[in-house]
Write a protein that holds these residues in place. Structure first.
Motif, PDB file in Angstrom:
ATOM      1  N   PHE A  80      21.603 -28.411  -1.205  1.00  9.89           N
ATOM      2  CA  PHE A  80      20.343 -28.566  -0.375  1.00  9.89           C
ATOM      3  C   PHE A  80      20.889 -29.399   1.122  1.00  9.89           C
ATOM      4  O   PHE A  80      20.404 -29.071   2.158  1.00  9.89           O
ATOM      5  CB  PHE A  80      19.281 -29.526  -0.846  1.00  9.89           C
ATOM      6  CG  PHE A  80      18.304 -28.832  -1.769  1.00  9.89           C
ATOM      7  CD1 PHE A  80      18.569 -27.553  -1.757  1.00  9.89           C
ATOM      8  CD2 PHE A  80      17.321 -29.471  -2.435  1.00  9.89           C
ATOM      9  CE1 PHE A  80      17.746 -26.879  -2.835  1.00  9.89           C
ATOM     10  CE2 PHE A  80      16.737 -28.898  -3.128  1.00  9.89           C
ATOM     11  CZ  PHE A  80      16.790 -27.529  -3.364  1.00  9.89           C
ATOM     12  N   VAL A  81      22.265 -30.047   1.003  1.00 12.80           N
ATOM     13  CA  VAL A  81      22.840 -30.522   2.137  1.00 12.80           C
ATOM     14  C   VAL A  81      23.919 -29.862   2.507  1.00 12.80           C
ATOM     15  O   VAL A  81      24.068 -29.729   3.794  1.00 12.80           O
ATOM     16  CB  VAL A  81      23.199 -32.276   1.703  1.00 12.80           C
ATOM     17  CG1 VAL A  81      23.920 -32.755   2.918  1.00 12.80           C
ATOM     18  CG2 VAL A  81      21.839 -32.793   1.414  1.00 12.80           C
ATOM     19  N   PHE A  82      24.913 -29.654   1.396  1.00 12.08           N
ATOM     20  CA  PHE A  82      26.104 -29.019   1.839  1.00 12.08           C
ATOM     21  C   PHE A  82      26.186 -27.508   2.080  1.00 12.08           C
ATOM     22  O   PHE A  82      27.261 -26.884   2.257  1.00 12.08           O
ATOM     23  CB  PHE A  82      27.177 -29.585   1.180  1.00 12.08           C
ATOM     24  CG  PHE A  82      27.414 -31.071   0.948  1.00 12.08           C
ATOM     25  CD1 PHE A  82      27.590 -31.711   2.008  1.00 12.08           C
ATOM     26  CD2 PHE A  82      27.247 -31.607  -0.427  1.00 12.08           C
ATOM     27  CE1 PHE A  82      27.554 -33.120   1.899  1.00 12.08           C
ATOM     28  CE2 PHE A  82      27.454 -32.845  -0.539  1.00 12.08           C
ATOM     29  CZ  PHE A  82      27.583 -33.662   0.693  1.00 12.08           C
ATOM     30  N   GLY A  83      24.872 -26.718   1.470  1.00 10.50           N
ATOM     31  CA  GLY A  83      24.936 -25.500   1.427  1.00 10.50           C
ATOM     32  C   GLY A  83      24.436 -24.698   2.545  1.00 10.50           C
ATOM     33  O   GLY A  83      24.145 -25.341   3.628  1.00 10.50           O
ATOM     34  N   SER A  84      23.799 -23.749   2.449  1.00  8.20           N
ATOM     35  CA  SER A  84      23.189 -22.824   3.667  1.00  8.20           C
ATOM     36  C   SER A  84      21.816 -23.407   3.902  1.00  8.20           C
ATOM     37  O   SER A  84      21.270 -23.453   5.027  1.00  8.20           O
ATOM     38  CB  SER A  84      22.854 -21.387   3.185  1.00  8.20           C
ATOM     39  OG  SER A  84      22.241 -21.303   2.047  1.00  8.20           O
ATOM     40  N   LYS A  85      20.972 -24.040   2.900  1.00  4.07           N
ATOM     41  CA  LYS A  85      19.969 -24.794   3.085  1.00  4.07           C
ATOM     42  C   LYS A  85      20.003 -25.959   4.198  1.00  4.07           C
ATOM     43  O   LYS A  85      19.483 -26.059   5.121  1.00  4.07           O
ATOM     44  CB  LYS A  85      19.201 -25.019   2.065  1.00  4.07           C
ATOM     45  CG  LYS A  85      18.371 -24.160   1.360  1.00  4.07           C
ATOM     46  CD  LYS A  85      17.609 -24.641   0.191  1.00  4.07           C
ATOM     47  CE  LYS A  85      16.757 -23.464  -0.433  1.00  4.07           C
ATOM     48  NZ  LYS A  85      17.238 -22.718  -1.420  1.00  4.07           N
ATOM     49  N   GLY A  86      21.137 -26.728   4.005  1.00  2.00           N
ATOM     50  CA  GLY A  86      21.296 -27.590   4.746  1.00  2.00           C
ATOM     51  C   GLY A  86      21.715 -27.250   6.329  1.00  2.00           C
ATOM     52  O   GLY A  86      21.313 -27.912   7.380  1.00  2.00           O
ATOM     53  N   VAL A  87      22.522 -26.197   6.352  1.00  2.00           N
ATOM     54  CA  VAL A  87      22.926 -25.572   7.804  1.00  2.00           C
ATOM     55  C   VAL A  87      21.593 -25.444   8.576  1.00  2.00           C
ATOM     56  O   VAL A  87      21.327 -25.517   9.693  1.00  2.00           O
ATOM     57  CB  VAL A  87      24.057 -24.516   7.544  1.00  2.00           C
ATOM     58  CG1 VAL A  87      24.018 -23.794   8.984  1.00  2.00           C
ATOM     59  CG2 VAL A  87      25.141 -25.285   7.223  1.00  2.00           C
ATOM     60  N   LYS A  88      20.892 -24.722   7.745  1.00  4.31           N
ATOM     61  CA  LYS A  88      19.380 -24.215   8.243  1.00  4.31           C
ATOM     62  C   LYS A  88      18.544 -25.183   8.559  1.00  4.31           C
ATOM     63  O   LYS A  88      17.705 -25.283   9.586  1.00  4.31           O
ATOM     64  CB  LYS A  88      18.921 -22.818   7.394  1.00  4.31           C
ATOM     65  CG  LYS A  88      17.670 -22.294   7.859  1.00  4.31           C
ATOM     66  CD  LYS A  88      17.143 -21.332   7.097  1.00  4.31           C
ATOM     67  CE  LYS A  88      15.826 -20.595   7.551  1.00  4.31           C
ATOM     68  NZ  LYS A  88      15.320 -19.203   6.742  1.00  4.31           N
ATOM     69  N   PHE A  89      18.331 -26.269   7.593  1.00  6.18           N
ATOM     70  CA  PHE A  89      17.029 -26.956   7.772  1.00  6.18           C
ATOM     71  C   PHE A  89      17.309 -28.574   8.128  1.00  6.18           C
ATOM     72  O   PHE A  89      16.548 -29.212   8.429  1.00  6.18           O
ATOM     73  CB  PHE A  89      16.154 -27.051   6.176  1.00  6.18           C
ATOM     74  CG  PHE A  89      15.816 -25.726   6.135  1.00  6.18           C
ATOM     75  CD1 PHE A  89      14.683 -25.119   6.740  1.00  6.18           C
ATOM     76  CD2 PHE A  89      16.024 -24.788   4.905  1.00  6.18           C
ATOM     77  CE1 PHE A  89      14.190 -23.691   6.532  1.00  6.18           C
ATOM     78  CE2 PHE A  89      15.750 -23.649   4.485  1.00  6.18           C
ATOM     79  CZ  PHE A  89      14.781 -23.121   5.400  1.00  6.18           C
ATOM     80  N   MET A  90      18.573 -28.792   7.756  1.00  2.00           N
ATOM     81  CA  MET A  90      19.242 -30.373   8.066  1.00  2.00           C
ATOM     82  C   MET A  90      20.123 -30.114   9.154  1.00  2.00           C
ATOM     83  O   MET A  90      21.288 -30.690   8.707  1.00  2.00           O
ATOM     84  CB  MET A  90      19.378 -30.786   6.811  1.00  2.00           C
ATOM     85  CG  MET A  90      18.501 -30.885   5.871  1.00  2.00           C
ATOM     86  SD  MET A  90      18.784 -31.685   4.286  1.00  2.00           S
ATOM     87  CE  MET A  90      18.869 -33.446   4.779  1.00  2.00           C
ATOM     88  N   PRO A  91      19.969 -29.781  10.467  1.00  5.66           N
ATOM     89  CA  PRO A  91      21.207 -29.579  11.396  1.00  5.66           C
ATOM     90  C   PRO A  91      21.726 -30.837  11.589  1.00  5.66           C
ATOM     91  O   PRO A  91      22.932 -31.140  11.914  1.00  5.66           O
ATOM     92  CB  PRO A  91      20.303 -29.031  12.643  1.00  5.66           C
ATOM     93  CG  PRO A  91      19.126 -29.442  12.259  1.00  5.66           C
ATOM     94  CD  PRO A  91      18.572 -29.316  10.867  1.00  5.66           C
ATOM     95  N   TYR A  92      20.961 -32.161  11.808  1.00  9.69           N
ATOM     96  CA  TYR A  92      21.706 -33.433  11.966  1.00  9.69           C
ATOM     97  C   TYR A  92      22.360 -34.013  11.091  1.00  9.69           C
ATOM     98  O   TYR A  92      23.660 -34.314  11.404  1.00  9.69           O
ATOM     99  CB  TYR A  92      20.396 -34.371  12.361  1.00  9.69           C
ATOM    100  CG  TYR A  92      21.191 -35.771  13.201  1.00  9.69           C
ATOM    101  CD1 TYR A  92      21.374 -35.578  14.445  1.00  9.69           C
ATOM    102  CD2 TYR A  92      21.222 -36.767  12.148  1.00  9.69           C
ATOM    103  CE1 TYR A  92      22.074 -36.884  14.882  1.00  9.69           C
ATOM    104  CE2 TYR A  92      21.541 -37.953  12.778  1.00  9.69           C
ATOM    105  CZ  TYR A  92      22.069 -37.990  14.291  1.00  9.69           C
ATOM    106  OH  TYR A  92      22.424 -39.257  14.614  1.00  9.69           O
ATOM    107  N   THR A  93      21.897 -33.780   9.951  1.00  4.73           N
ATOM    108  CA  THR A  93      22.825 -34.214   8.700  1.00  4.73           C
ATOM    109  C   THR A  93      24.054 -33.285   8.650  1.00  4.73           C
ATOM    110  O   THR A  93      25.213 -33.768   8.390  1.00  4.73           O
ATOM    111  CB  THR A  93      21.945 -33.971   7.448  1.00  4.73           C
ATOM    112  OG1 THR A  93      20.673 -34.779   7.381  1.00  4.73           O
ATOM    113  CG2 THR A  93      22.760 -34.728   6.321  1.00  4.73           C
ATOM    114  N   THR A  94      23.974 -31.893   9.004  1.00  5.59           N
ATOM    115  CA  THR A  94      25.145 -31.199   8.846  1.00  5.59           C
ATOM    116  C   THR A  94      26.029 -31.561   9.937  1.00  5.59           C
ATOM    117  O   THR A  94      27.547 -31.490   9.701  1.00  5.59           O
ATOM    118  CB  THR A  94      24.707 -29.618   9.060  1.00  5.59           C
ATOM    119  OG1 THR A  94      23.924 -29.477   8.141  1.00  5.59           O
ATOM    120  CG2 THR A  94      25.866 -28.911   9.099  1.00  5.59           C
TER     121      THR A  94
END
Length: 1022
Positions: A80-94
């Motif tokens: 959810f953070v390091f995968g595709s969901k993280g890139v899509k939904f968590m841009p600041y964390t990425t």
């Protein structure tokens, strides 16, 4: 004293439950602990090692961070953070992960992956016991050494918002808190808004040192909709905004402080592909751990490059800086580069966070911590500080090793520690001599590497040293369970006789010499064990009166077993004289039941069979259908003697009490089928549609079972494969799910209403309508006039509307049962009352089961109807066979629901249907009922069927005894198997969850047997 078979069986199962509870208390041990773990007074830290020189560093190092903010997002998976969901939904964390001043890890959580033990692991650094999964519903205060207690003792001001588990574990530790319940899973908005609403105010204040934010919304979405739900993305975006707000506020505040702040993003556990958690799959144990601080170096933008060698057909992969690239001089090669930081997070243990937080806050490392310091957090510090931090961590682990491993000196980690400490002393001597040469740097690097290797080895050794089993409690519990099983087996001849009564001697065993001798021997053993054991023992911690009661119980059971064995031997001699007159024989169905039961019990010794136990039950019920098909066809086709083996008769009553063998010299007999038919059956005795339904019923049941297998993939090997349940629950097929749910509820009403009273029919219809309204209110299904259900609510009003009708139907059934004891037509009234109780359970199951599982309920009712009318009645199976068939189908439907021996498949959302706050007892009851809907409904159908169709008044007593016996076999064998396999590689991930399921299933069996006994008493009075 004479007892009925059902009453005797119910008493035996209740005693067996006590034995299993005692075994569980001994089997699930406490983890490794320091002898001074309960004493929180500060101990002087280990001084810095020195060789020939006196070091002036004897105190704890100062804190590295002024403030620490811990953002714990419940059920946050690493992808959810390091995968595709993280890139899509968590841009600041990425951005923080790839280019910010941060260190990212994948933290592995040990099973059980539930919230309370995971919080313990994060704050204490220890590995909690597996039994904490049971205590997760009611978290007691944490007494062992932990970071929160150390911070409070050091004067740190701590604030907690979110999951109330923190407040329960650490009472009176927070200067400010706002707890939210973690079990009301249908709420995934307010539960997080109640946390975020405090942020603006608390971030502007400077009167705190540690801020803990525990967000529950993501976990609740997983329980309700699964990890593929579109709500997951929205929740991740919301969390990304929260992290950006916190990080920017900390950065702006650091301009006025001397020390930087630390932001920690972590998850307590992951989320399985079905949305649950509790087991040990990769998705459940892999959680992200992100440390963000301006004290860390920002990651440079890099190129991922590959150098290709055509001559050697090889390639080298490495990172280079885009501004000043440095290429390795290895001859002529082609090169390919991609922009971006493609470095994958390092895998660490979740227990490593406690030591890291303690060092960061300038606190002592918790005494029971088995984790080691995350070195990247201190990598930017001077060499002397790095070595000091590593030395403190290594000393703490070494002390824990010495207190838990007798031969600690032979452990490789201890030897590495001694070498590291000696080299560290040499480095300190050179350092104090102000020798800043390259020799000092190289020696420091060597010492650091040696410390890191020692930490890894020590942490691994302590993690494997999970705990010591309480063998004494396990043995006593096993003895009680085996004594009860033996007593049940020896009581079969009397319990299944026509009278269904047993002579239970109560006074003679108590006043026998064997009882007193056994009691004295057990008391002596108890004294010896409790005075000589060095480890903790549960039985020894009990009062002498309670422990004496356990010894009395074991002694009395032993005397009862000896008495029953004596009677069996005497009766066997008498029966042997008339053996020539015996004409009993085992049918193919009897052999199938015996071999199937034994085969299932033996399969529990293999981890793969436990993980895929549903396959065993699917095979058994399918084979049972084929055996019934063979039995039916054989009765239509005459044999060599031109006579069938059974009478086929649909209109007549169910005869389950006439024994084929009845010794006129004894009062006991073996319960057999009424196979002695006087006249052969013919097709003419059955009407047209009934004849064809009898012939087709086994094949229809087989087809239903095959359809149900495709609805929910369960187990481990094929759980990831798509099934009809996943297809129906996806947002793209909500209309199809709505139509299926509506049709299922209509069929449920058609199958149930036929034997209900008029008032119960109306209540059932309105209740099923309320079930659909509830599912539409929470967004699972749609009304015909709806295009999309954007207005999602908790459905509390609709669910309570259904509860009113459930209670009304149950009340009507109970009233009819009481009325049947005083009116002339008591049998008819009692039959209707039992069916209405069964109908109330069906309505409750329809409310609690997820909408895609309503076909499971429909096909269960359909199979029960077909079996009752076209199989059991025509073939006139006896009570024992009908009881075993009900038990087998109940077990199969437990897995048809999507359950498994994995704790993650427990649907805890069912425990909060209709509740606006967490109420412990109703939540536990509803969750247990929803999980064991299959066994409960089939057991209640058995009571209703036998009461209406059996021609003998002892049918319920026989059924209660058979149900207790077949339920006792698996748990008795499994505790022996799990004891012998307690050092197996999969003991915690496979065998232990199954042990909890077996214990719970035995408790359900005890409740069913008590219900059988109560209905049998009602039947006797009426």
């Amino acid at each position: 004293m004479r007892l009925g078979s059902g009453t005797f069986a119910a008493c035996c199962v209740v005693v067996e439950v006590l034995g299993v509870v005692l075994f569980l208390r001994g089997f699930f041990p406490a983890p490794v602990r320091s002898s001074s773990s309960s004493k929180h007074q500060a101990e002087p830290p280990a001084p810095e090692p020195s060789a020939g020189a006196s070091s002036n560093w004897t105190k704890l190092p100062p804190p590295l961070f002024s403030k620490v903010v811990i953002v714990l997002i419940d059920a946050l998976r690493d992808d959810f953070v390091f995968g595709s969901k993280g890139v899509k939904f968590m841009p600041y964390t990425t951005y923080l992960v790839e280019k910010g001043a941060s260190h990212s890890f994948v933290a592995e959580a040990k099973p059980p992956t539930v919230t309370m033990p995971r919080i313990k692991a994060l704050m204490t650094g220890s590995v909690p016991g597996f039994i904490d999964v049971v205590m997760n519903l009611n978290s007691p205060a944490l007494l062992e050494d932990n970071v929160i207690t150390q911070a409070k003792a050091a004067g740190k001001r701590i604030i907690s918002y979110g999951d109330e588990t923190w407040v329960k574990l650490f009472p009176k530790h927070f200067v400010e808190y706002d707890g939210t319940t973690s079990f009301f899973v249908s709420d995934y908005t307010e539960v997080d808004e109640n946390v975020t609403r405090h942020l603006d105010k608390v971030l502007k204040r400077g009167d705190w040192d540690v801020l803990i934010l525990h967000y529950l919304g993501l976990d609740h979405i997983g329980h309700v909709s699964g990890p593929s739900s579109p709500l997951i993305g929205r929740k991740l975006s919301e969390m990304d905004g929260v992290l950006m707000k916190i990080h920017t506020a900390l950065l702006s505040e650091e301009r006025e402080t001397l020390l930087p702040s630390l932001l920690v993003l972590c998850g307590d556990h992951g989320m399985s592909e079905t949305g649950g958690h509790g087991a040990s799959s990769t998705e459940e144990v892999s959680t992200p751990l992100l440390l963000v601080s301006s004290a860390f170096e920002r990651k440079p933008e890099t190129w991922l490059c590959v150098l290709w060698s055509l001559s050697a057909l090889s390639a080298d992969v490495f990172f280079v800086h885009p501004v000043n690239p440095v290429w390795p001089a290895r001859g002529s090669r082609f090169r390919s580069c991609w922009l971006g930081d493609i470095r994958y997070p390092k895998h660490v243990q979740q227990t490593d966070l406690a030591a890291t937080l303690a060092i960061g806050l300038g606190l002592p490392i918790p005494k029971n911590s088995v984790g080691h310091l995350l070195f990247p957090a201190i990598e930017g510090k001077p060499m002397r500080e790095q070595l000091r931090f590593l030395h403190l961590n290594t000393v703490q682990l070494t002390k824990l090793l010495q207190e838990n491993v007798p031969s600690f000196e032979k452990e490789p980690g201890f030897e590495q520690f001694k070498i590291s400490e000696r080299l560290h002393g040499n480095w300190i001597r050179l350092y104090l001599e102000e020798n800043n040469s390259e020799v000092l740097f190289n020696l420091g690097t060597k010492v650091r590497r040696q410390y890191l290797d020692a930490l890894k080895t020590l942490s691994l050794s302590l993690s494997r040293q999970v705990a010591q089993y309480d063998v004494y409690s396990m043995v006593v519990g096993t003895v009680v369970v085996l004594e009860v099983l033996t007593l049940l087996l020896l009581s079969i001849p009397q319990a299944l006789s026509s009278k269904a009564e047993l002579e239970v001697p109560l006074l003679s065993p108590v006043f026998s010499l064997l009882f007193y001798l056994t009691f004295l021997v057990l008391s002596a053993v108890h004294v010896i064990v409790c005075t000589s054991t060095e480890s903790s023992c549960y039985l020894c911690s009990l009062s002498w009166l309670t422990a004496g009661g356990v010894m009395v119980l074991v002694s009395a059971l032993l005397c009862a077993v000896v008495s029953a064995l004596t009677k069996v031997l005497v009766r066997g001699k008498l029966l042997s004289k008339n053996a020539a007159h015996s004409n009993s024989r085992w049918s193919e169905l009897d052999l199938l039941i015996l071999l199937g039961t034994l085969g299932h019990v033996l399969s529990l010794g293999a981890s793969s069979f436990i993980e895929e136990e549903h396959q065993t039950w699917y095979f058994l019920v399918s084979t049972l259908c084929l055996a019934l098909c063979h039995d039916i066809y054989r009765n239509y086709l005459p044999g060599d003697d031109c006579e069938p083996q059974r009478c086929l008769h649909v209109e007549g009553g169910f005869d389950g009490a006439t024994p084929a063998l009845q010794d006129k010299n004894t009062s006991s007999a073996v319960l057999e089928l009424n196979r002695g038919c006087k006249s052969p059956s013919s097709l003419g005795t059955l009407r047209g549609y009934e004849k064809w339904m009898v012939l087709a019923s086994p094949w229809v049941i087989l087809t239903c079972c095959r359809l149900l297998r495709s609805l929910n993939q369960t187990g481990v090997q094929w759980a990831h494969r798509p099934d009809l349940g996943h297809w129906l629950t996806s947002s793209d097929h909500k209309a199809a799910l709505s139509v299926l749910a509506a049709l299922s509820l209509a069929v449920i009403f058609a199958l149930i209403q036929r034997r209900c009273s008029p008032a119960s029919k109306v209540a059932m219809a309105l209740g099923l309508l309320g079930v659909y309204c509830y599912r539409a209110a929470i967004g699972n299904v749609l009304f015909p006039w709806q295009q999309d259900n954007k207005d999602i609510s908790k459905g509390i009003l609709e669910a309570r509307f259904v509860y009113v009708f459930v209670l009304g139907i149950l009340f009507t059934g109970t009233k009819d049962l009481l009325k049947s004891q005083v009116v002339a037509a008591g049998f008819t009234v009692k039959t209707v009352g039992l069916w209405e109780l069964y109908s109330g359970f069906v309505l409750l199951a329809a409310l609690l089961l997820r909408p895609h599982n309503l076909p499971v309920l429909v096909l269960s009712l359909l199979i029960q109807t077909l079996m009752a009318k076209f199989v059991w009645k025509p073939l006139r199976h006896d009570v024992a066979e009908v009881t075993v068939m009900h038990y087998w189908f109940g077990q199969a439907f437990f897995y048809f629901q999507g359950n498994s021996n994995n704790i993650a498949t427990v649907d805890i959302s069912a425990g909060f249907v209709g509740l606006d706050t967490y109420v412990e007892i109703p939540a536990i009851f509803l969750t247990a009922f929803a999980t064991y809907t299959g066994p409960v409904l089939w057991a209640s159908h058995l009571v209703s069927f036998l009461s209406s169709e059996a021609s003998s008044s002892s049918a319920l007593s026989h059924a209660g005894f058979c149900y207790a016996l077949i339920g006792s076999f698996p748990v008795s064998a499994y505790i022996i198997l799990v004891t012998s396999l307690r050092y197996h590689l999969f003991i915690w991930s496979v065998f232990s969850p199954k042990l909890l399921y077996e214990g719970m299933h035995l408790l359900i069996t005890a409740a069913v047997c008590v219900f059988f006994t109560a209905m049998d008493q009602t039947n006797t009075k009426s």
